[in-house]
Motif scaffolding. Structure first.
Motif, PDB file in Angstrom:
ATOM      1  N   ALA A  41     137.673  27.793 123.350  1.00  0.00           N
ATOM      2  CA  ALA A  41     137.435  28.027 124.594  1.00  0.00           C
ATOM      3  C   ALA A  41     136.476  27.423 125.351  1.00  0.00           C
ATOM      4  O   ALA A  41     136.212  26.877 127.197  1.00  0.00           O
ATOM      5  CB  ALA A  41     137.091  29.386 124.499  1.00  0.00           C
ATOM      6  N   ALA A  42     135.889  27.010 124.119  1.00  0.00           N
ATOM      7  CA  ALA A  42     134.457  25.645 124.848  1.00  0.00           C
ATOM      8  C   ALA A  42     134.929  24.348 124.715  1.00  0.00           C
ATOM      9  O   ALA A  42     134.356  23.285 125.541  1.00  0.00           O
ATOM     10  CB  ALA A  42     133.682  25.581 124.640  1.00  0.00           C
ATOM     11  N   SER A  43     136.363  23.942 124.596  1.00  0.00           N
ATOM     12  CA  SER A  43     136.771  22.843 125.278  1.00  0.00           C
ATOM     13  C   SER A  43     136.207  21.301 124.505  1.00  0.00           C
ATOM     14  O   SER A  43     135.696  20.588 124.358  1.00  0.00           O
ATOM     15  CB  SER A  43     137.287  22.185 126.116  1.00  0.00           C
ATOM     16  OG  SER A  43     137.733  22.810 127.570  1.00  0.00           O
ATOM     17  N   VAL A  44     135.631  22.275 123.037  1.00  0.00           N
ATOM     18  CA  VAL A  44     135.009  21.166 121.969  1.00  0.00           C
ATOM     19  C   VAL A  44     135.520  21.479 120.695  1.00  0.00           C
ATOM     20  O   VAL A  44     135.895  22.287 120.493  1.00  0.00           O
ATOM     21  CB  VAL A  44     133.343  21.380 121.902  1.00  0.00           C
ATOM     22  CG1 VAL A  44     132.310  21.691 123.504  1.00  0.00           C
ATOM     23  CG2 VAL A  44     132.765  22.923 121.573  1.00  0.00           C
ATOM     24  N   ALA A  45     135.388  20.115 119.849  1.00  0.00           N
ATOM     25  CA  ALA A  45     135.909  20.714 118.545  1.00  0.00           C
ATOM     26  C   ALA A  45     134.867  21.802 117.732  1.00  0.00           C
ATOM     27  O   ALA A  45     133.733  21.840 117.630  1.00  0.00           O
ATOM     28  CB  ALA A  45     135.857  19.021 117.818  1.00  0.00           C
ATOM     29  N   VAL A  46     135.270  22.157 116.307  1.00  0.00           N
ATOM     30  CA  VAL A  46     135.300  23.360 115.584  1.00  0.00           C
ATOM     31  C   VAL A  46     133.088  21.956 115.299  1.00  0.00           C
ATOM     32  O   VAL A  46     132.770  23.051 115.236  1.00  0.00           O
ATOM     33  CB  VAL A  46     135.881  23.684 114.568  1.00  0.00           C
ATOM     34  CG1 VAL A  46     134.880  24.416 113.629  1.00  0.00           C
ATOM     35  CG2 VAL A  46     136.941  24.335 115.764  1.00  0.00           C
ATOM     36  N   GLY A  47     133.846  20.829 114.691  1.00  0.00           N
ATOM     37  CA  GLY A  47     132.631  20.540 114.240  1.00  0.00           C
ATOM     38  C   GLY A  47     131.217  20.614 114.998  1.00  0.00           C
ATOM     39  O   GLY A  47     130.172  20.493 114.563  1.00  0.00           O
ATOM     40  N   THR A  48     131.705  20.464 116.226  1.00  0.00           N
ATOM     41  CA  THR A  48     130.852  20.308 117.660  1.00  0.00           C
ATOM     42  C   THR A  48     130.173  21.914 117.492  1.00  0.00           C
ATOM     43  O   THR A  48     128.727  21.524 118.225  1.00  0.00           O
ATOM     44  CB  THR A  48     131.153  19.971 119.027  1.00  0.00           C
ATOM     45  OG1 THR A  48     131.860  18.199 118.754  1.00  0.00           O
ATOM     46  CG2 THR A  48     130.676  19.822 120.129  1.00  0.00           C
ATOM     47  N   LEU A  49     130.454  22.449 117.824  1.00  0.00           N
ATOM     48  CA  LEU A  49     129.905  24.192 117.912  1.00  0.00           C
ATOM     49  C   LEU A  49     129.354  24.557 116.600  1.00  0.00           C
ATOM     50  O   LEU A  49     127.957  24.437 116.812  1.00  0.00           O
ATOM     51  CB  LEU A  49     131.009  25.288 117.340  1.00  0.00           C
ATOM     52  CG  LEU A  49     131.051  26.383 118.075  1.00  0.00           C
ATOM     53  CD1 LEU A  49     132.088  27.884 118.277  1.00  0.00           C
ATOM     54  CD2 LEU A  49     131.243  27.345 116.861  1.00  0.00           C
ATOM     55  N   TYR A  50     129.678  23.998 114.583  1.00  0.00           N
ATOM     56  CA  TYR A  50     128.614  23.925 113.911  1.00  0.00           C
ATOM     57  C   TYR A  50     127.563  22.838 113.819  1.00  0.00           C
ATOM     58  O   TYR A  50     126.926  23.163 113.529  1.00  0.00           O
ATOM     59  CB  TYR A  50     129.530  23.845 112.563  1.00  0.00           C
ATOM     60  CG  TYR A  50     130.682  24.725 112.319  1.00  0.00           C
ATOM     61  CD1 TYR A  50     129.725  26.068 112.307  1.00  0.00           C
ATOM     62  CD2 TYR A  50     131.815  25.003 112.814  1.00  0.00           C
ATOM     63  CE1 TYR A  50     130.406  27.302 111.339  1.00  0.00           C
ATOM     64  CE2 TYR A  50     132.858  25.878 112.406  1.00  0.00           C
ATOM     65  CZ  TYR A  50     131.250  26.534 111.777  1.00  0.00           C
ATOM     66  OH  TYR A  50     132.122  28.666 111.470  1.00  0.00           O
ATOM     67  N   LYS A  51     127.819  21.967 114.870  1.00  0.00           N
ATOM     68  CA  LYS A  51     126.440  21.052 115.197  1.00  0.00           C
ATOM     69  C   LYS A  51     125.176  21.761 115.666  1.00  0.00           C
ATOM     70  O   LYS A  51     123.834  21.836 115.213  1.00  0.00           O
ATOM     71  CB  LYS A  51     126.649  19.699 115.882  1.00  0.00           C
ATOM     72  CG  LYS A  51     127.464  18.396 114.738  1.00  0.00           C
ATOM     73  CD  LYS A  51     127.454  17.240 115.923  1.00  0.00           C
ATOM     74  CE  LYS A  51     128.111  16.296 115.284  1.00  0.00           C
ATOM     75  NZ  LYS A  51     128.676  15.420 115.224  1.00  0.00           N
TER      76      LYS A  51
END
Length: 189
Positions: A41-51
């Motif tokens: 939904a944020a149009s980011v990679a899951v890794g970016t979210l976890y950062k």
């Protein structure tokens, strides 16, 4: 001690998109929504979210705290109006009505209400906003008692317990009836 470095512009934009998407997803689906759904939904990679948020608990807590911020603001505004001469019971009733309607439509606020009631050792992201809300509501309850509108034995803990039982899944008429019945039991005799 050094302060944390400010986020780069792209990282700040990503964090803002994550928070917006997380708020929308949690508001609509509740805190059970997956990190993958939020990242998409944020149009980011899951890794970016976890950062930005090392675990789901931290992300949900940040969203819940941001949602609960409006609740704390409302409680403080009610207290201010009471201090300026408004009847405390009227302010308390208005606050409860608005909160009940918000909880019915916003799973993040509902999660906040449950988290505050569950124990007073909230996630660090919630502690400051919970303290603000609790202080304002405690003063509002005391003012309603002093003005003779609220039972003398009612506490802010009772208020949080009450909020954890809001029939949020019921239609507006049923929620209004629930609040009216509850307030009848809380008013001073």
């Amino acid at each position: 001690m050094t302060s944390p470095r400010p986020l780069r512009a792209d990282a700040a934009r990503n964090r803002a998109r994550i928070m917006t998407a997380a708020h929308e997803q949690i508001t609509e689906h509740g805190p059970e929504v997956s990190m993958e759904q939020i990242a998409a939904a944020a149009s980011v990679a899951v890794g970016t979210l976890y950062k930005h948020f090392p675990n789901k608990t931290d992300l949900v807590a940040a969203v819940v705290a941001a949602s609960f911020e409006t609740v704390a603001d409302d409680a403080e505004n009610c207290l201010q109006r009471t201090n300026e001469g408004a009847p405390a019971m009227t302010e308390l009733t208005g606050f409860l009505t608005r909160l009940m309607d918000t909880v019915a439509h916003n799973h993040a606020v509902k999660a906040a209400a449950y988290a505050v009631n569950a124990d007073h050792t909230a996630h660090p992201a919630m502690q400051e906003v919970e303290t603000r809300a609790t202080h304002a509501l405690d003063q509002l309850v005391r003012a309603a008692q002093l003005q003779g509108g609220l039972r003398a034995d009612f506490t802010v803990d009772d208020l949080y317990l009450m909020l954890s039982t809001v029939p949020a899944d019921q239609p507006p008429a049923a929620r209004s009836r629930w609040l009216a019945l509850l307030l009848t039991g809380l008013t001073a005799r």
